[in-house]
Write a protein that holds these residues in place. Structure first.
Motif: not given
Lengths: 137, 337
Positions: A19, A23, A33-34, A37-38, A40-41, A110-111, A113-114, B75-76, B79, B83, B86
């Motif tokens: 992560r 980042r 920033g958003v 976060a996506r 790293t998620t 999920g990945v 979509r991110l 923000l984290e 997330m 998900l 979506r």
């Protein structure tokens, strides 16, 4: 840019390092920033998959560039490689609602979509390689 | 996209500014409207958090230390909601797609059923078939030949929904393939049984009742394959009798004989055929009794057959709080006085 870092994922510490590496590079490339976060998620989800199902594998994070005509775009590419059991039915795993780790909306769909580009390649008994790219807009 | 983001940013800045000036209910109402707007634009929660921070920093460039960082943490946390949000969107789209597909299939299924009830002199026929969901496991069929003889069938595929509906086409095509047996209910069921036995999975069953009415002799011949017994109303005695036919469910045993029964229909007599969706209506007090159905029919007996079945359905539907648990089919065939 030819920055590339590779992180071994064997423990949850590995997930955190992956992560962090993601980042840092995302910030450097110029993601907000958003999006940071996506990204790293997405890395987290991929790394957790390795940690939970393959025990050992690596996450490679690199900056990528693509030129289309006069337009140049920058992005970040995540590659998750493992030598685990492989995914038997990829289509099933890519379906929403299919979950073994019990996360709402998480997992590979999920990945996908991110991120912007997404590809899975898996061979039974050999392992799985997942690549995902997010482009800077 | 970028344009609408700017627009949302300005809108949110106005709403927040107004609310910070005066904490009014109206300000909160605007915030609620804004949340509808972001949902319409499919903005995920983490973006809203980021928008809030952006606007906040424009208003207060010197936020206390840690404020900015705390939003990074929020923000984290958001997330995961992003998900899930979506996934919800994509599942909703998928549901719509499936629904459209099922609607097409349900329309197609309607074509298996007769378009209209054949008109026969001296005979009054009423039919109503309502599926519990979109696709039905109940089947009915009418044919009339040149001599004013009528064949009528009612079948119930055990199970509901799509698998049952898929089976229905088989029954229809089988019946269409044996036109010469329309007046021999026993032989017809033997043929349908053979086709069903060979073609469906061993865990699927079909019950069926088939009857033929000859309007020249007023003979009603019928045979049944494990189907819910109907009723026979004898006008002379003003009584309902069970219309029972012995016979094994279709699809179990290859060579099965179906016994044929015969009745002479007098003026005012009528035959009631039904599916178990009628008798298995469940109210808060449990299953309704078969007598309750004959009582209902009696109440509307003076009306034309179609109106009787419509009224009986309405009453039973109402008794169940307008929620059907099983496919419902009711047929009445009456010899006019």
């Amino acid at each position: 840019m030819s920055i590339q870092s590779s992180v071994e994922v064997q423990t949850e510490w590995g997930i955190v390092s992956a992560r962090q590496a993601g980042r840092n590079l995302a910030k450097e490339i110029g993601f907000g920033g958003v999006d940071q976060a996506r990204i790293t998620t997405a890395i987290s989800e991929l790394a957790r998959n390795i940690y939970l199902y393959a025990e050992k594998g690596e996450i490679v994070i690199e900056a990528v560039e693509e030129t289309r005509g006069t337009q140049k775009k920058k992005g970040i590419k995540i590659t998750a490689k493992d030598r685990g059991p492989g995914i038997k039915n990829i289509r099933e795993v890519m379906e929403d609602g299919y979950t073994t780790s019990g996360g709402l909306g998480a997992g590979l769909p999920g990945v996908r979509r991110l991120m912007d580009d997404f590809d899975v390649d898996s061979v039974m008994e050999e392992g799985t390689t997942i690549t995902a790219i997010k482009w800077l807009r | 996209m970028a344009e609408s983001k700017e627009l949302l940013h300005d809108q949110y800045a106005n709403i927040l500014r107004a609310y910070l000036e005066e904490q009014s209910e109206q300000g909160l109402y605007y915030a609620q409207q804004f949340s509808k707007r972001v949902l319409e634009e499919q903005i995920s929660p983490e973006e809203v958090v980021s928008l809030h921070l952006e606007v906040l920093e424009e208003f207060f460039p010197d936020l206390p230390k840690g404020a900015h960082e705390s939003f990074e943490l929020l923000l984290e946390v958001m997330m995961g909601y992003g998900l899930a949000y979506r996934e919800h969107q994509s599942l909703r789209d998928k549901t719509k797609e499936l629904e459209a597909e099922i609607n097409v299939a349900a329309n197609m299924q309607q074509t298996f059923l007769p378009d209209e009830i054949p008109h026969v002199n001296g005979l009054d026929v009423g039919v109503l078939s309502v599926p519990a969901s979109k696709m039905s496991g109940d089947y009915y069929h009418f044919v009339k030949d040149d001599h004013d003889c009528v064949g009528l069938a009612i079948a119930d595929i055990i199970g509901k929904g799509i698998p049952a509906a898929l089976c229905m086409s088989m029954i229809k095509y089988t019946m269409d393939s044996y036109p010469e047996q329309r007046l021999q209910p026993g032989a017809l069921l033997e043929n349908v049984n053979r086709v069903v036995e060979q073609n469906i999975a061993s865990n699927m069953f079909i019950t069926m009742m088939y009857g033929s009415y000859d309007s020249r002799t007023h003979q009603f011949n019928y045979a049944g394959a494990g189907h819910e017994p109907g009723f026979y109303y004898k006008a002379a005695e003003d009584t309902f009798e069970e219309l029972h036919a012995k016979g094994i469910v279709l699809g179990i045993k290859r060579n099965t004989d179906y016994k044929e029964y015969q009745l002479t229909v007098e003026p005012g007599d009528f035959v009631v055929l039904l599916s178990d969706g009628v008798t298995e209506c469940r109210t808060d007090d449990g299953f309704i009794e078969r007598e309750a159905i004959t009582r209902l029919i009696r109440t509307y007996q003076h009306l034309p057959a179609q109106e009787i079945v419509n009224h009986v359905f309405y009453e039973l539907e109402r008794a169940q709080g307008f929620q059907l648990r099983d496919d419902f089919t009711l047929i009445i065939l009456r010899r006019n006085v």
